[in-house]
Design an enzyme around this catalytic site. Structure first.
Site, short mmCIF file in Angstrom:
data_model
loop_
_atom_site.label_atom_id
_atom_site.label_comp_id
_atom_site.label_asym_id
_atom_site.label_seq_id
_atom_site.Cartn_x
_atom_site.Cartn_y
_atom_site.Cartn_z
N ASN A 10 0.77 -1.19 -0.14
CA ASN A 10 -0.01 0.00 0.12
C ASN A 10 0.86 1.30 -0.15
OD1 ASN A 10 -1.57 1.98 0.43
ND2 ASN A 10 -2.29 1.50 2.57
N LYS A 12 0.27 4.33 -0.29
CA LYS A 12 -0.55 5.39 0.37
C LYS A 12 -0.23 6.55 -0.89
CE LYS A 12 -0.16 3.40 4.79
NZ LYS A 12 -0.40 3.73 6.17
N HIS A 95 -9.65 1.02 4.60
CA HIS A 95 -8.53 1.21 5.24
C HIS A 95 -8.88 2.14 6.26
CE1 HIS A 95 -4.30 2.43 6.34
NE2 HIS A 95 -3.95 1.34 5.76
N GLU A 97 -7.43 4.59 7.71
CA GLU A 97 -6.96 6.00 7.28
C GLU A 97 -8.27 6.64 6.55
OE1 GLU A 97 -3.36 5.59 5.39
OE2 GLU A 97 -2.40 4.89 7.15
N GLU A 166 -5.80 -5.28 10.32
CA GLU A 166 -4.83 -4.23 10.54
C GLU A 166 -5.18 -3.62 11.82
OE1 GLU A 166 -2.94 -2.95 6.74
OE2 GLU A 166 -4.33 -1.69 6.88
N GLY A 172 1.74 1.82 10.79
CA GLY A 172 2.94 3.10 10.59
C GLY A 172 3.42 3.48 12.02
N SER A 210 2.82 -2.53 10.25
CA SER A 210 4.41 -2.61 10.45
C SER A 210 5.17 -3.93 10.28
CB SER A 210 4.89 -2.15 11.88
OG SER A 210 4.28 -0.58 12.17
C1 PEP Z 1 -0.89 0.17 5.78
O1 PEP Z 1 -1.23 1.15 5.73
O2 PEP Z 1 -1.89 -0.61 5.36
C2 PEP Z 1 0.05 -0.41 6.73
C3 PEP Z 1 0.08 -1.53 7.25
O3 PEP Z 1 1.06 0.41 6.84
P1 PEP Z 1 2.48 0.07 7.73
O4 PEP Z 1 2.93 -1.25 7.19
O5 PEP Z 1 3.55 1.21 7.27
O6 PEP Z 1 2.08 0.03 8.97
#
Ligand code: PEP
Length: 248
Positions: A10, A12, A95, A97, A166, A172, A210
């Protein structure tokens, strides 16, 4: 036959024409014979660039969102039919976000999944609890509520979706769920899918939050972790390639 794992990046709101080209060329060169499905979910303006760049490679293309609507007066939105024209195979929906910054509800996320499925795009349906919800012991309740909406709206098509667990507190932040914590939630989601379809084993349940080159192998070794949704580490070719290799 055991299904191949799915590793989806992803990106982003990151990238540029030059950076994308360098990243995708490095990925294509380093991927080798496909032992897993690898995809990148890119910002929409770059779909045409990616469609050309990925030609001849095993890298699949994904979008980061899709409209719940077919077409019409929805300024700024992107329809599943449009995404399909650029070779998009996956679309992230719900997601955290987008839930947090754009007020997306469980019902809207379910409708977006439906719109994607109607055009042969696999929605990667994100679910996950906040830190406050985890600390209040509400993790299962939250993820089950989020997935229930998608199941309710999509009925017998539910075996065609992908799910991404997630935990919001892990996205993040550098804080990863332990393999055991993640597996516990994945097992709950698998059981919920099993109650809805005889084909629940087909569904990729990805872990996201992460995931990186160092922790991917131990997460991916869990029985109900069928891949990863990777943010930050998907922007570095060497790291993303290491995660892809761990998923073979
Ligand atoms: C994501 O945005 O779906 C995600 C898992 O980000 P990160 O791996 O940076 O935590």
């Amino acid at each position: 036959m055991e299904k191949k794992k799915l590793i989806a990046g992803n990106w982003k709101m990151n990238g540029s024409l030059a950076a994308n080209e360098a990243l995708v060329r490095a990925l294509a060169a380093g991927m080798g014979p496909a032992g897993c499905i690898a995809a990148v979910c890119v910002p929409a303006p770059y779909l045409a660039q990616l469609q050309a760049l990925r030609a001849g490679s095993a890298l699949e293309l994904g979008a980061q969102d899709v409209s719940a609507h077919e077409q019409g007066a929805y300024t700024g939105e992107l329809s599943a039919a449009m995404l399909k024209e650029f070779g998009v195979r996956y679309a992230i929906v719900g997601h955290s976000e987008r839930r947090q910054y754009h007020g997306e509800t469980d019902a809207l996320v379910a409708d977006k999944a439906k719109a994607a499925l109607a055009h042969g795009i696999t929605p990667i349906c994100c679910v996950g609890e906040t830190l406050a919800e985890r600390e209040a012991g509400k993790t299962e309740e939250v993820v089950k509520r989020q997935l229930a909406a998608v199941i309710h709206t999509n009925g017998h098509c539910i075996s065609e979706i992908a799910v991404a667990y997630e935990p919001v507190w892990a996205i993040g932040t550098g804080k990863t769920a332990t393999p055991e914590q993640a597996q516990q939630v994945h097992a709950v989601l698998r059981a919920q899918l099993k109650a809805a379809t005889p084909h629940a084993e087909r569904v990729h349940i990805l872990y996201g939050g992460s995931m990186n080159a160092a922790n991917a192998a131990s997460l991916l070794a869990q029985p109900d972790i069928d891949g990863g949704l990777i943010g930050g580490a998907s922007l570095k070719a060497a790291d993303f390639l290491t995660i892809i290799a761990a998923a073979r």
